[in-house]
Enzyme design. Structure first.
Site, PDB file in Angstrom:
ATOM      1  N   CYS D  56      -1.058   2.437   5.424  1.00  0.00           N
ATOM      2  CA  CYS D  56       0.136   2.649   6.216  1.00  0.00           C
ATOM      3  C   CYS D  56       1.218   1.665   5.785  1.00  0.00           C
ATOM      4  O   CYS D  56       1.023   0.828   4.904  1.00  0.00           O
ATOM      5  CB  CYS D  56      -0.175   2.465   7.695  1.00  0.00           C
ATOM      6  N   ALA D  59       0.243  -1.892   5.845  1.00  0.00           N
ATOM      7  CA  ALA D  59      -0.604  -2.248   4.698  1.00  0.00           C
ATOM      8  C   ALA D  59       0.256  -2.508   3.475  1.00  0.00           C
ATOM      9  O   ALA D  59       0.014  -3.454   2.715  1.00  0.00           O
ATOM     10  CB  ALA D  59      -1.603  -1.125   4.418  1.00  0.00           C
ATOM     11  N   ARG D  90      -7.637  -8.201  -0.599  1.00  0.00           N
ATOM     12  CA  ARG D  90      -7.098  -7.873  -1.923  1.00  0.00           C
ATOM     13  C   ARG D  90      -7.256  -8.966  -2.975  1.00  0.00           C
ATOM     14  O   ARG D  90      -6.806  -8.833  -4.093  1.00  0.00           O
ATOM     15  CB  ARG D  90      -5.624  -7.469  -1.795  1.00  0.00           C
ATOM     16  N   HIS D 189       6.151  -0.775   1.223  1.00  0.00           N
ATOM     17  CA  HIS D 189       6.705  -1.510   0.083  1.00  0.00           C
ATOM     18  C   HIS D 189       8.226  -1.542   0.178  1.00  0.00           C
ATOM     19  O   HIS D 189       8.853  -2.583   0.009  1.00  0.00           O
ATOM     20  CB  HIS D 189       6.330  -0.829  -1.236  1.00  0.00           C
TER      21      HIS D 189
END
Lengths: 428, 477, 428, 477
Positions: D56, D59, D90, D189
């Site tokens: 989403c 994220a 990550r 992003h």
């Protein structure tokens, strides 16, 4: 710091990998119920062996001694041995007496058979107590050799007579590398196929670390004499570990019991082969429980092959365990960078192409450089520690980690646990 | 039970033996009476065919005395077994880089094969010494601890030692400690003492000898004991020039004839060399006891009395300094341990030396005994004991088991070979050889640990859980 | 470096101990065969939960999403939920659909019951697929709460009808702290007494890490719907972990099944009490195998009480596991120096006198000083690592050690393994 | 199968869908043909009730872009779940003491309770920021990454940020990345880029700006990737003033408008800010690819061409320096990997950027796809692919499973959520998000590791053991 004297040229042994055959014989005797173990030698030997094995198994080790003294060193220990056997038999009324010799008594060449024969002439009443005699000087071989000699002596002395053939009994000869929990796991696998396993020795009920023992001078738990006498009637026999092959072969030769050699019971392929053999013998499908265990092992192998693959491992172990763990490591893509062992017995089963040396832990120091993992007993920490290489404890003695007798290394479950241990040891 | 319950109990326990054995063993077991002195029989050989807690001469010489001396390589000469057995079993701590300054954690053996037995090991011994000297250039000397077969095959390790000492230019000490010599590790101590006397002692002179120089003898630094003892002595103003042999050095041993006083903790294993130094060099020796504050205080004063007022004053300062800490330990643990009864069966000095520490905690030692003591050990033990204490020498498993099951002590202190037997039988247990991976127990540093460990053994909640609830219920019914 | 803001005053959470209830609910759903788990929320939630649980269990986690978007945030997710259920039912024909809500949908107050009722009116053909609805906003409680709500919802939705009374079936409600291997061990104990265990949920056959799964959008393995429907007919019910007591209580209240609360199944006393109860219920003697296991545990406790006694331990775990491990540690004389947990649920069962805080791992940092051991999930390494305190991994997530789903913590064997792990972790 | 076997396979796979769904999905799956250009449909929302690999906005914003920026605290604002989920998943490596110089390994959340939902979280947010600033005085700023409920309850995090920035004197960046925004992490992003643009970029001037200053953009230092890339750039003579955002700093971000060139690796997540800097500050930007020696060489030359001869010469030197090492890697692994077929399904840049590295090893990528790509990603991908390659957008489990089972690649590269599915099905697998606990894969440092890992996955002896011998036998019969 060490200077360089090459292994081939060396005469001394530093931080030995080799252990005493008499200690190995003691381990074998500890798996026979009602046996009184008697070390023919100076009393120090028996005290030391009790200390060493207690430190590893965290259990009392009933080992008696013929307590040789200086005068014996001149006149030999023959009479002492007779006295020792008679005393032990009179005092404790053991079911069996298991004798192992020492470097001392073998050096002056005591003939144990003639001592026992002579004692029997003097004391025919002792004939009811079987006496097992194993020659275990500590200048010949290592722990495995002594263990093997004791098991062979037990078999040859106690199972010499034929026994009625039984359809469900299977003879198991686990090597010295089997932990109490390993023997239990092995017996459970046989149970699942409907077999009645007879394991010689069987330390799963004597050295498994349970409570409520009363102190005793004889072994409590282990295979019974009557079960040992049933071995000649077994449907089949399995020897575990390359060093043990002569045991099953002896049973086959003498009593016609079909013998199957199992070099390793660790690693997917090795266990598969064994399970397949049991399925054939039992003419039964493979039990669901084992299939599930296999499926779990396979899952672990799939999940972690990338963390195991290309990892460089060095091992310092006696040959039976070395062969077992090497096979398991190889099939997950780890690289056995080098291996060190105590004696040549059993090395014929090592996969080709893996550098193996018979030597001491100072040699391990030479071959361990650049590896990701050391697998060896607690003494190998002297190599792994300073070099900061993760160290998985295996073999004997292990005195700086706990739960060692409870650990399973064999079968699908044991293999899975081994791989998990390898990964977690490297993760630290 | 009559007026002397323990005496009649002993009689009962021994009554299972045949008459001859009964009489023999009766001499080894004594119940202390008012004013009684030692009448025990000790240091008698074991019976073949039975179990014993005793070791051998090799164990006493290599395992106990030589092993902890850190900058020498102690070669287990003969087959692999003995060396392997005695490897790292006693937790003799040392400082220094392993393989450079300390060889104690390592194990060196000439690893006899069959051909060495047949053809003799002298040539091999030479090669082994040469190799080891080359591989470990910092080594300060060698002891050659011979194992049983070496004594049988006619090897001349003394000649090899002499020859190689010249070649390699370090002390090389032959130690004739074959396991069949003597009836326990005790002769091994004696042999080791003699070897020190003949090959090290007096071979070197210090140029900085001083009036407060002492040696600390018979402390093998198990779990750091010697460090704890040394700390007190140094705080008193004394200069500990060497410890025999825990964390000790060859140099210290060689110059030991120059000290002013030898302080001995483990009398059994080291009295020989003390007597020798007294006779030869006129160095007085003194036994002391650094277990528990009462004995430490007594010992500090006894030691200080050998020196001038400076040392005596400092000794009192040390006592005063640690008094509050000791008080705190006693206040914490004595209420939990008061009246608890202890039975001991160990070697060396512990069957008598630890009594004071137990008493400091309000505990009572109701039975004690040695695995390999001599009569002089018992002479030293009797005055320490209360009446009705049972004292046993080289007890058999039967005797020890019976005494413990009948007297039901709150704590058993013995070795690892006994540990798992008595723990399974439900008795709180401490290993009193190696301190059960704990320590130190000596000195002011040791007493808090000693107290905690005894408390933990006796008052562990685990004890109350041993019996299954279904068994408890059955008993109630 | 950190300055000091006291825990009581703090508003933020740093390195949280608390985890999401929806994740807990997913774990519960993963133990029900043929269930399609559907997270009602933004798609990120389901992706994240799959990632987190895969990282711990090393297994695929089939979790579907109603994939809410921006427009839904304005109009609510009610219609989306209906669409999601219908889509999942049509496409995959699952045996059961298990829905959990999220912080998003609970914030705008979606009434899941009315959505399902409305869908049923539109699509009466869907009535054959039971839909379980659990409310699990992540602003109420932690992992345990979500797990509890899902188990309660499963029970109430799927086992609402009475069932014929059976003499041999026993209902088991393991808490969120039970590993797959724990559930298996528990079931084996019941088997030994001749009972047929029905465990809700049962992750021992779904998350146990076995091979040969085909990818699927529904749970494979776990308790079957037909077995869930037998729960009301069980002879007895056991809830494991203080947070779970309401589950067995609900079954008792509704169907009269005698309920026994088992706060802990780790530690000798705790296991003894459970075994005694089973012996009473079954009217059978305690099986030899369990007596032997008990004897082995006792031996380990005796052998190592001196290495465990007075050791200071800090734990950061949710309450069920915290209670279990605290009890076991206390009975071997270790000192629980402090404990940290995620929420108050279940804390009533903590032994008195042990300092427990509800907080985050930054608080653990405050209480860990001077301890010999930290027990907590992988995130606790951020406390244990810099402080150089040995760290035994427990709880969830554990991603930096392997073999976690295979580990047993319950029963005599699990307790023995736990003590061995404690000792070996401290030995490093 | 006809002339276009893959095309007909795709048809077959899609044929199980109802007509409407089939038509829809057909637009997302393309088989590359000679000369074809991108005709794929991408960046379309997911269907409720199904599984997806997509994340989403939160994220994308917090997990991908902001998280690795090490000297800020990134506050997960809202309930506990999202923050916990995105914690450490990550492997964005950072240097520096945790809690002092690096906050990336930690997790901070305002941990909403029910009352915060009911009464709003702005007041709590203020307190949380104040506390965190006090507890961690070395922190260089905050991002406030809002979670779903925050967007519903009408909180004004922008005002709080503004107010608290004055009070606390560090940048505080509100990031409106509620998970329901957009249809995947991709919008996250973009939101994160915009927040950088609005709150950090251009806020600081360096006094040592130079002609070779560059930013390395879109490298999150997974497994040390950014360090491997930076090493090459610095050996070329360039000065990497900041990495966006792996192991990056606030200071570097604020002064980023002064660099001479922006080098972008992950186009998807960071193209927005590059375009902005080009428009506003005239900074050119360049895409490059540091996977595998062929692409590295191309990229070095492309980058060097933007600078003077010095840099160009140095670039050639770098290429020459690593040539032998790369040759050695290829000589070792290519014979083991030649002709092996790979299918990928990942996010970001990897579905196209890693192709060259596979080809360097003699491998062929026969299928690739993105979880959350846009059309411009596919435009960049098509030219890289061979004919007959299947390209899939936001594939369902059904599609991916079918493609893989039908095409039987020798290696699958995807995420952890897929890992255990395909491994169980017997396909060699590598996690291509987090490099499966390995890495780096970027640069000359990364390629040997990449090669080793692919070899290990494909050639692990484990693969051949999966089938039980009794099953093998049955097949033979």
């Amino acid at each position: 710091m060490k200077n360089s004297v090459s292994l081939a040229e060396r005469h001394y042994t530093g931080n030995p990998q080799k252990n005493s055959p008499a200690l190995g014989a003691t381990m074998a005797y500890m798996g026979v119920d009602g046996l009184l173990a008697l070390l023919h030698g100076s009393q120090g030997c028996s005290t030391f062996i009790r200390l060493q094995l207690s430190r590893h198994f965290k259990e009392p080790i009933p080992l008696n001694s013929t307590a040789l003294l200086e005068e014996t060193a001149i006149f030999g220990g023959w009479e002492h041995l007779k006295k020792g056997i008679a005393k032990a038999a009179d005092k404790f009324k053991p079911r069996i007496i298991g004798v192992m010799s020492s470097g001392l008594t073998e050096t002056f060449g005591d003939d144990m058979n003639s001592a026992w024969a002579s004692l029997l002439q003097e004391r025919p009443d002792l004939a009811a107590t079987p006496v097992v005699l194993a020659q275990t000087p500590d200048y010949i071989g290592s722990l495995q050799e002594g263990y093997l000699r004791a098991v062979l002596a037990l078999l040859e002395t106690l199972a010499s007579e034929p026994a009625p053939r039984e359809a469900k009994t299977v003879a198991l000869f686990p090597g010295a590398h089997f932990s109490p929990a390993d023997v239990e796991e092995l017996k459970e696998i046989l149970d699942l196929f409907g077999f009645e396993p007879l394991s010689l020795p069987d330390i799963s009920t004597s050295l498994d670390g349970h409570d409520e023992l009363e102190p005793a001078p004889v072994v409590q738990g282990g295979i019974s004499l009557s079960d040992i006498r049933r071995l000649p009637g077994c449907k089949a026999a399995f020897s575990f570990g390359p060093s043990m092959t002569g045991v099953g072969a002896a049973l086959e030769k003498r009593h016609g019991v079909a013998h199957h050699q199992v070099d390793s019971l660790t690693g997917l392929e090795a266990v598969d082969a064994f399970i397949l053999k049991l399925a054939e013998l039992s003419e039964k499908p493979i039990p669901e429980k084992l299939l599930r265990q296999r499926s779990r092992l396979l899952d672990t192998m799939a999940d972690y092959h990338d963390q195991l693959g290309t990892k460089r491992v060095v091992l310092a172990l006696e040959a039976d365990l070395l062969v077992a763990l090497t096979g398991s490591l190889t099939e997950v893509g780890a690289i056995v960078q080098g291996a060190l062992t105590a004696s040549p017995l059993g090395l014929q089963a090592m996969p080709p192409g893996i550098p193996v040396a018979v030597g001491d832990l100072e040699h391990l120091e030479d071959i361990a450089a650049g590896s990701h993992l050391v697998i060896g007993n607690s003494n190998a920490r002297q190599v792994a520690g300073p070099k900061k290489i993760p160290h998985l404890r295996a073999g004997l003695p292990v005195f700086d980690r706990v739960g060692i007798p409870q650990k399973v290394w064999v079968g699908y479950r044991g293999t899975q646990q081994f791989l998990i241990d390898v990964l977690n040891t490297m993760a630290k | 039970m009559g007026e002397k319950p323990n005496a009649s109990m002993v009689e009962e326990v021994l009554s299972v033996y045949p008459e001859k054995a009964r009489k023999l063993r009766a001499k080894h077991i004594v119940v202390k009476e008012e004013g009684s002195t030692c009448a025990i029989k000790a240091n008698i050989k074991c019976v073949p065919g039975l179990m014993t807690a005793r070791g051998c001469a090799y164990a006493g010489a290599k395992g106990v005395v030589w092993g902890p001396l850190k900058d020498m390589i102690h070669l287990s000469h003969g087959p692999v077994g003995c060396g392997y057995y005695s490897w790292g079993g006693r937790r003799n701590l040392t400082k220094g880089v392993v393989g450079v300054e300390s060889f104690t954690p390592m194990q060196f053996t000439s690893d006899f094969s069959e051909s060495d037995i047949v053809y003799g090991g002298d040539k091999k011994l030479e090669k082994v010494l040469r190799e080891a000297r080359e591989l470990f250039p910092s080594v300060q000397g060698f002891s050659i601890c011979s194992e049983c077969p070496v004594g049988l095959i006619g090897d001349d390790i003394e000649s090899v030692a002499k020859k190689m000492m010249k070649e390699l230019d370090v002390p090389i000490v032959p130690v004739r400690c074959e396991g069949f010599r003597g009836i326990s590790q005790s002769l091994g101590h004696h042999i080791a003492n003699d070897a020190v006397r003949d090959h090290l002692l007096g071979k070197r002179e210090r140029d900085d000898a001083g009036p407060y120089d002492i040696s600390l003898i018979g402390d093998y630094n198990i779990g750091g004991d010697a460090w704890a003892s040394k700390k007190i002595l140094e705080e008193m103003g004394l200069r500990v020039r060497n410890v025999w042999t825990g964390d000790g050095t060859v140099e210290g041993m060689m110059a030991a004839h120059q000290v002013k006083l030898n302080l001995i903790h483990c009398y059994r294993s080291m009295n020989y060399i003390c007597r020798h130094m007294e006779e030869t060099y006129g160095i007085p020796w003194l036994e002391f006891n650094f277990f528990g504050p009462t004995k430490i205080k007594e010992s500090i004063r006894k030691i200080a009395a050998q020196f001038d007022e400076t040392i005596q004053r400092k000794g009192e300062e040390v006592i005063a300094k640690y008094e509050p800490l000791m008080r705190k330990v006693i206040d914490e643990y004595r209420p939990r341990l008061e009246g608890k009864r202890v039975m001991l069966y160990v070697g060396g000095l512990r069957p008598r030396h630890t009594i004071g520490a137990y008493e400091d905690l309000g505990m009572e030692v109701i039975g004690t005994g040695y695995e390999f003591a001599h009569k002089d050990d018992y002479d030293r033990t009797f005055p320490q004991m209360n009446n009705e204490t049972i004292i046993y020498d080289d007890a058999t498993e039967h005797e020890l088991g019976e005494f413990i099951h009948r007297m039901r002590p709150d704590l058993v202190g013995s070795g690892i070979k006994e540990k798992y037997v008595f723990e399974k039988a439900g008795f709180p247990f401490r290993q009193m050889h190696s301190w059960d991976y704990s320590g130190p127990y000596h000195g002011y540093d040791g007493f808090p640990i000693f107290a905690r460990d005894m408390d933990m053994a006796i008052n562990s909640p685990t004890r109350t859980l041993a019996k299954a609830p279904w068994k408890k219920e059955k008993e109630v019914r």
